[in-house]
Design a protein around this motif. Sequence first.
Motif, short mmCIF file in Angstrom:
data_model
loop_
_atom_site.label_atom_id
_atom_site.label_comp_id
_atom_site.label_asym_id
_atom_site.label_seq_id
_atom_site.Cartn_x
_atom_site.Cartn_y
_atom_site.Cartn_z
N ASN A 192 62.26 9.49 29.45
CA ASN A 192 61.81 9.04 30.77
C ASN A 192 60.93 7.79 30.61
O ASN A 192 59.78 7.87 30.18
CB ASN A 192 61.02 10.17 31.44
N ALA A 193 61.50 6.63 30.96
CA ALA A 193 60.83 5.35 30.70
C ALA A 193 59.48 5.25 31.39
O ALA A 193 58.48 4.85 30.79
CB ALA A 193 61.72 4.19 31.12
N ALA A 194 59.42 5.64 32.68
CA ALA A 194 58.16 5.49 33.44
C ALA A 194 57.05 6.34 32.84
O ALA A 194 55.91 5.89 32.67
CB ALA A 194 58.40 5.88 34.90
N LEU A 195 57.40 7.58 32.50
CA LEU A 195 56.39 8.50 31.95
C LEU A 195 55.96 8.05 30.55
O LEU A 195 54.77 8.07 30.21
CB LEU A 195 56.98 9.93 31.92
N THR A 196 56.93 7.61 29.76
CA THR A 196 56.62 7.13 28.42
C THR A 196 55.64 5.96 28.49
O THR A 196 54.66 5.88 27.75
CB THR A 196 57.93 6.65 27.73
N GLU A 197 55.92 5.07 29.44
CA GLU A 197 55.07 3.89 29.60
C GLU A 197 53.65 4.30 29.97
O GLU A 197 52.67 3.77 29.44
CB GLU A 197 55.66 3.00 30.70
N MET A 198 53.54 5.27 30.89
CA MET A 198 52.21 5.76 31.29
C MET A 198 51.46 6.36 30.10
O MET A 198 50.27 6.13 29.92
CB MET A 198 52.35 6.84 32.38
N CYS A 199 52.18 7.13 29.28
CA CYS A 199 51.54 7.73 28.09
C CYS A 199 51.03 6.64 27.16
O CYS A 199 49.91 6.71 26.65
CB CYS A 199 52.54 8.59 27.31
N LEU A 200 51.84 5.61 26.97
CA LEU A 200 51.45 4.53 26.05
C LEU A 200 50.21 3.81 26.55
O LEU A 200 49.30 3.51 25.77
CB LEU A 200 52.60 3.53 25.88
N VAL A 201 50.18 3.54 27.87
CA VAL A 201 49.00 2.84 28.40
C VAL A 201 47.77 3.73 28.26
O VAL A 201 46.68 3.28 27.91
CB VAL A 201 49.23 2.41 29.87
N MET A 244 54.09 -2.99 23.82
CA MET A 244 53.27 -1.87 24.30
C MET A 244 52.95 -0.89 23.19
O MET A 244 51.83 -0.39 23.08
CB MET A 244 54.01 -1.12 25.41
N ILE A 245 53.97 -0.61 22.38
CA ILE A 245 53.75 0.34 21.28
C ILE A 245 52.83 -0.27 20.23
O ILE A 245 51.93 0.39 19.70
CB ILE A 245 55.10 0.79 20.66
N ILE A 289 64.44 -1.99 22.26
CA ILE A 289 65.14 -3.27 22.07
C ILE A 289 64.32 -4.38 22.73
O ILE A 289 64.16 -5.45 22.19
CB ILE A 289 66.56 -3.21 22.68
N GLU A 290 63.75 -4.05 23.92
CA GLU A 290 63.01 -5.08 24.67
C GLU A 290 61.69 -5.42 24.00
O GLU A 290 60.96 -4.54 23.55
CB GLU A 290 62.73 -4.59 26.09
N HIS A 291 61.36 -6.71 24.04
CA HIS A 291 60.12 -7.20 23.44
C HIS A 291 58.89 -6.53 24.08
O HIS A 291 57.98 -6.09 23.38
CB HIS A 291 60.05 -8.72 23.60
N ASP A 292 58.88 -6.47 25.42
CA ASP A 292 57.70 -5.93 26.12
C ASP A 292 57.41 -4.49 25.72
O ASP A 292 56.25 -4.09 25.58
CB ASP A 292 57.90 -5.99 27.65
N LYS A 293 58.48 -3.71 25.54
CA LYS A 293 58.30 -2.30 25.18
C LYS A 293 57.71 -2.20 23.75
O LYS A 293 56.83 -1.40 23.48
CB LYS A 293 59.64 -1.56 25.26
N ALA A 320 48.00 -0.66 16.73
CA ALA A 320 46.95 -1.46 16.07
C ALA A 320 45.60 -0.73 16.02
O ALA A 320 45.05 -0.55 14.94
CB ALA A 320 46.84 -2.82 16.71
N PRO A 321 45.07 -0.25 17.17
CA PRO A 321 43.78 0.46 17.06
C PRO A 321 43.89 1.77 16.28
O PRO A 321 42.98 2.14 15.54
CB PRO A 321 43.37 0.72 18.52
N LEU A 322 45.03 2.47 16.42
CA LEU A 322 45.18 3.74 15.68
C LEU A 322 45.22 3.50 14.18
O LEU A 322 44.67 4.28 13.39
CB LEU A 322 46.46 4.47 16.11
N ALA A 323 45.85 2.40 13.78
CA ALA A 323 46.03 2.12 12.35
C ALA A 323 44.71 1.73 11.67
O ALA A 323 44.66 1.54 10.46
CB ALA A 323 47.07 1.02 12.14
#
Length: 607
Positions: free
Chosen positions: A195-204, A243-244, A236-240, A249-252
Amino acid sequence: ADNLSDALKKLKITTTDSTADSLEGCLDCLLQALAQNNMETSEKIQKSGVLQVFANLLTPQSSCTAKVANIIAEVARNEFMRNPCVDAGLIPPLVQLLNCKDQEVLLQTGRALGNICYDSHEGRNAVDHAGGAHIVVDHLRSLCSKTDPASEKLLTVFCGMLMNYSNENDTLQSQLINMGVIPTLVKLLGIHCQNAALTEMCLVAFGNLAELESSKEQFAYTNIAEELVKLFKKQIEHDKKEMIFEVLAPLAENDVIKLQLVEAGLVECLLEIVQKTVDSDKEDDIAELKTASDLMVLLLLGDESMQKLFEGGKGSVFQRVLSWIPSNSHQLQLAGALAIANFARNDGNCIHMVDNGIVQKLMDLLDRHVEDGNVTVQHAALSALRNLAIPVVNKAKMLSAGVAEAVLKFLRSEMPPVQFKLLGTLRMLIDAQAEAAEQLGKNVKLVERLVEWCEAKDHAGVMGESNRLLSALIRHSKSKDVIRTIVQSGGIKHLVTMATSEHVIMQNEALVALALIAALELVTAEKDLENAQLVQILHRLLSDDRSAPEIKYNSMVLICALIGSEPLQKEVQSMGFLEVISKLRSHENKTVAQQASLTEQRLAVES
């Protein structure tokens, strides 16, 4: 417009026992007007005073509740409406509605609260005060495993609400972390990755929380690394991808998570990105190349993750990173040199790399950046060489490979970071290498530049390293020629000042160098030592109870050497050293006490 005015008037005089139908009609009219012109309609709603009426309409029993919450969500899209919503007392009834079972009511209530919290300090405080976050976190937990569209929509809204609630607010982020939201969000990501929308929300939401130290410890107990890498591979998309990356970066920065990311296969993904983007001049590709190679360097900052990727110097990752150094991309050259500097964090790795020709690669890289070079690449390559020069067995090999000469080409640099690393590299190289120390110490250009940098008041690091290198040239060469060069270049006063440094190690290095000067070339240096008030400084160091034992010891050794000079001996006598030194005979440190006795005898003989 007339219909809207009528609807607002009706709502103003309405009460909860008005007929549901007339109420529904008014609310529909408002929603329609908001859909056509949200801002203008919101202004009218605010002026009409209807917001206060809404507080009474938000009851679980009413059939209009979802519509009222929807209207509030719509008006709160405007920044100017958020505080009025809080002032109208809408937050407590909205939070109460989070306890109801009706999915549409929950959805609209989540939207309303999320919009009111967006960039609004007052909104967040009110939701916090009413206990809204706790209920939403509980909802996330209970809905987490449900994959029907309605539940996923609700989960997306609730994630968004928590994100708006805690964005850039450390206190509220900590509150959510303490409520245990992180494991729930990680689980959500795993279950709903389609689910793209939910995944995006989790990432943010992760991006929000990952900046906090306390969150990293919690993330380390989940399988976030595995989930993010799995998700990353699908993008595949750059923006996605971007986001990851922003979550990675902060987790690493956390060493445990670094290792988890390496084990989950992130490195292979990064290497693949580098390979795909290295020759591209597209903006997105250049950005991806930078992010991927920077993240690679970050993963190597952890001792365990670094050693795992080094694999005794046989690792394919290590070999790939080596191939970045001769690349034509400045970004890859930089990342390659920084990666080598990170691999060079223990003697075993350093010895292996020097034996396998890495030094020549770094010197070739530096050569490409001598004239108008890239400062960050120069700095990184010098950092790598400095680290490689730490093991004793590497020094002679690196000197005979011509590292000192390669480094000296950057003496002209006006960039403090490059100056700092250049000095550190030379200091590491000449440690216990008498011949090299003598050769460099007789290099007038180098010594004059060091004396100049010893006065770089704006750059404490460069100033400190210049002093230390001056002292090291004398200590390791024990050469009269070197001392004469330093005296002629005006370096003595800096070594005397260095003896008063706040760092014991620097004080000590200065005193040992000054003792060698006094023993080998006292006549040449006599005037400079006098002008720099060395005798007064030594008196101060010996009288000060806070001086470390080795400082007291070396100060007395130096006094014994200085009395071979007539003007300096007179100074020693005039300052009453005997009294200070006789007290040191009972010093708790035996070496200091013995040296005090010897020094006292010497001074008594000379007086």
